[in-house]
Write a protein that holds these residues in place. Structure first.
Motif, mmCIF file in Angstrom:
data_model
loop_
_atom_site.group_PDB
_atom_site.id
_atom_site.type_symbol
_atom_site.label_atom_id
_atom_site.label_comp_id
_atom_site.label_asym_id
_atom_site.label_seq_id
_atom_site.Cartn_x
_atom_site.Cartn_y
_atom_site.Cartn_z
ATOM 1 N N LEU A 8 0.702 -1.190 -0.144
ATOM 2 C CA LEU A 8 0.163 0.006 -0.020
ATOM 3 C C LEU A 8 0.919 1.386 -0.036
ATOM 4 N N MET A 9 1.905 1.275 0.900
ATOM 5 C CA MET A 9 2.971 2.327 0.855
ATOM 6 C C MET A 9 3.239 2.722 -0.453
ATOM 7 N N TRP A 10 3.976 1.801 -1.280
ATOM 8 C CA TRP A 10 4.279 2.036 -2.759
ATOM 9 C C TRP A 10 3.257 2.392 -3.565
ATOM 10 N N THR A 11 2.176 1.997 -3.531
ATOM 11 C CA THR A 11 1.025 2.305 -4.132
ATOM 12 C C THR A 11 0.547 3.767 -4.173
ATOM 13 N N PHE A 12 0.587 4.212 -2.886
ATOM 14 C CA PHE A 12 0.138 5.536 -2.602
ATOM 15 C C PHE A 12 1.595 6.500 -2.916
ATOM 16 N N TYR A 13 2.744 6.008 -2.710
ATOM 17 C CA TYR A 13 3.670 6.856 -3.022
ATOM 18 C C TYR A 13 4.090 6.905 -4.329
ATOM 19 N N THR A 14 3.730 6.006 -5.294
ATOM 20 C CA THR A 14 3.641 6.300 -6.558
ATOM 21 C C THR A 14 2.773 7.048 -7.429
ATOM 22 N N LYS A 15 1.579 7.106 -6.654
ATOM 23 C CA LYS A 15 0.408 7.838 -7.108
ATOM 24 C C LYS A 15 0.809 9.535 -6.819
ATOM 25 N N SER A 16 1.444 9.466 -5.440
ATOM 26 C CA SER A 16 1.680 10.746 -5.165
ATOM 27 C C SER A 16 2.802 11.415 -6.019
ATOM 28 N N LEU A 17 3.801 10.584 -6.673
ATOM 29 C CA LEU A 17 4.622 11.115 -7.386
ATOM 30 C C LEU A 17 4.137 11.570 -8.894
ATOM 31 N N GLN A 18 2.794 11.073 -9.085
ATOM 32 C CA GLN A 18 2.422 11.709 -10.188
ATOM 33 C C GLN A 18 1.694 13.077 -10.147
ATOM 34 N N TYR A 19 1.332 13.506 -8.890
ATOM 35 C CA TYR A 19 0.688 14.413 -8.549
ATOM 36 C C TYR A 19 1.257 16.064 -8.124
ATOM 37 N N CYS A 20 2.379 15.361 -7.355
ATOM 38 C CA CYS A 20 3.174 16.277 -6.935
ATOM 39 C C CYS A 20 4.227 17.053 -7.653
ATOM 40 N N PRO A 21 4.537 18.173 -7.618
ATOM 41 C CA PRO A 21 5.421 18.885 -8.872
ATOM 42 C C PRO A 21 6.918 18.585 -8.645
ATOM 43 N N SER A 22 7.223 17.972 -7.710
ATOM 44 C CA SER A 22 8.718 17.275 -7.624
ATOM 45 C C SER A 22 8.691 16.037 -6.920
ATOM 46 N N THR A 23 9.787 15.355 -7.330
ATOM 47 C CA THR A 23 9.804 14.076 -6.328
ATOM 48 C C THR A 23 10.311 14.378 -5.330
ATOM 49 N N VAL A 24 11.107 15.225 -5.087
ATOM 50 C CA VAL A 24 11.828 15.749 -3.663
ATOM 51 C C VAL A 24 10.708 15.864 -2.696
ATOM 52 N N GLU A 25 9.522 16.716 -3.229
ATOM 53 C CA GLU A 25 8.642 17.045 -2.248
ATOM 54 C C GLU A 25 7.748 15.919 -1.944
ATOM 55 N N ALA A 26 7.665 14.840 -2.642
ATOM 56 C CA ALA A 26 6.549 13.601 -2.502
ATOM 57 C C ALA A 26 7.580 12.775 -1.365
ATOM 58 N N THR A 27 8.683 12.731 -1.701
ATOM 59 C CA THR A 27 9.650 11.891 -1.063
ATOM 60 C C THR A 27 9.808 12.365 0.388
ATOM 61 N N VAL A 28 9.874 13.627 0.859
ATOM 62 C CA VAL A 28 10.129 14.212 1.921
ATOM 63 C C VAL A 28 9.048 14.293 2.567
ATOM 64 N N THR A 29 7.713 14.482 2.191
ATOM 65 C CA THR A 29 6.509 14.244 2.680
ATOM 66 C C THR A 29 6.340 12.858 3.128
ATOM 67 N N ASN A 30 6.383 11.911 2.438
ATOM 68 C CA ASN A 30 6.285 10.714 2.803
ATOM 69 C C ASN A 30 7.349 10.280 3.904
ATOM 70 N N THR A 31 8.430 10.780 4.013
ATOM 71 C CA THR A 31 9.507 10.421 4.981
ATOM 72 C C THR A 31 8.845 11.114 6.384
ATOM 73 N N GLY A 32 8.668 12.408 6.237
ATOM 74 C CA GLY A 32 7.980 13.085 7.283
ATOM 75 C C GLY A 32 6.854 12.296 8.059
ATOM 76 N N ALA A 33 6.040 12.115 7.167
ATOM 77 C CA ALA A 33 4.613 11.260 7.843
ATOM 78 C C ALA A 33 5.184 9.964 8.299
ATOM 79 N N ASN A 34 5.884 9.413 7.787
ATOM 80 C CA ASN A 34 6.238 7.927 8.284
ATOM 81 C C ASN A 34 7.052 8.387 9.628
#
Length: 154
Positions: free
Chosen positions: A76-102
Motif C-alpha cells: 500500500l505504501m508503494w502504491t500511494f507513493y507512486t500515485k503521489s509522484l504523479q501529482y506532486c510537482p517534484s519527486t523531492v516534495e513527495a519523498t520528503v512528505t512521505n518520510t516526514g509522515a512516516n
C-alpha cells in the motif's frame, strides 16, 4: 475538490502512514511479549485463569497476521507513493512528505503501543525535519509561481 498538488501531498502522507504501519507490524511480528501483553490487556475484563494460555495461542496467530501486515502495508505504501509522484510537482516534495509522515506516525505508534519516550534532542530533530518540510513546500510553491509568471510574459 483538491487541486493536484494538495492531492499529491495527501497521497504522500498516506504512503508515509502505511510505511509506519509496516514498521509497527514488523515490530509486533518479532516481539512476542508485546503481542502477549496486548492480548492480556484486552482480555483483562475476563476473570479466567486460562487467559494466559489462551493469549499464548492467540499471540502466534496475531504475530502471523502481523507478518502479513508487513507485506500488505508495504504494498500500500508503494502504491500511494507512486500515485503521489504523479501529482506532486517534484519527486523531492513527495519523498520528503512521505518520510516526514512516516517519522511522525511511527513516533505516535511508538509512544502509544510500545511506551517509548522521546528526549529533548529527539523533539529538536523532529522540529528541524518539519521546518525542512515547510521550506521544501514553500520552495516548490515559489517555483510553480515563477513558471506561471514566465508563461504569462510570453
Amino acid at each position: 475538490m483538491l487541486d493536484n498538488h494538495t492531492w499529491g501531498l495527501c497521497l504522500a502522507v498516506v504512503a508515509g502512514t502505511m510505511a509506519a504501519l509496516a514498521s509497527v507490524s514488523a515490530k509486533l511480528a518479532v516481539t512476542a511479549d508485546v503481542v502477549h501483553e496486548l492480548c492480556l490487556t484486552f482480555a483483562s475484563s475476563i476473570d479466567n485463569m486460562e487467559i494466559s494460555v489462551i493469549c499464548d495461542s492467540i499471540s502466534y496467530v496475531l504475530r502471523g497476521i502481523c507478518v502479513g501486515g508487513i507485506f500488505l502495508f508495504n504494498a500500500l505504501m508503494w502504491t500511494f507513493y507512486t500515485k503521489s509522484l504523479q501529482y506532486c510537482p517534484s519527486t523531492v516534495e513527495a519523498t520528503v512528505t512521505n518520510t516526514g509522515a512516516n517519522f511522525l506516525v511511527s513516533a505516535v505508534f511508538g509512544f502509544s503501543l510500545f511506551g517509548e519516550s522521546f528526549s529533548i534532542l529527539w523533539w529538536f530533530g523532529s522540529c528541524l525535519i518539519l521546518a525542512g518540510l515547510v521550506l521544501i513546500h514553500q520552495g516548490s510553491q515559489d517555483t510553480d509561481n515563477s513558471h506561471d509568471d514566465s508563461k504569462k510574459v510570453k
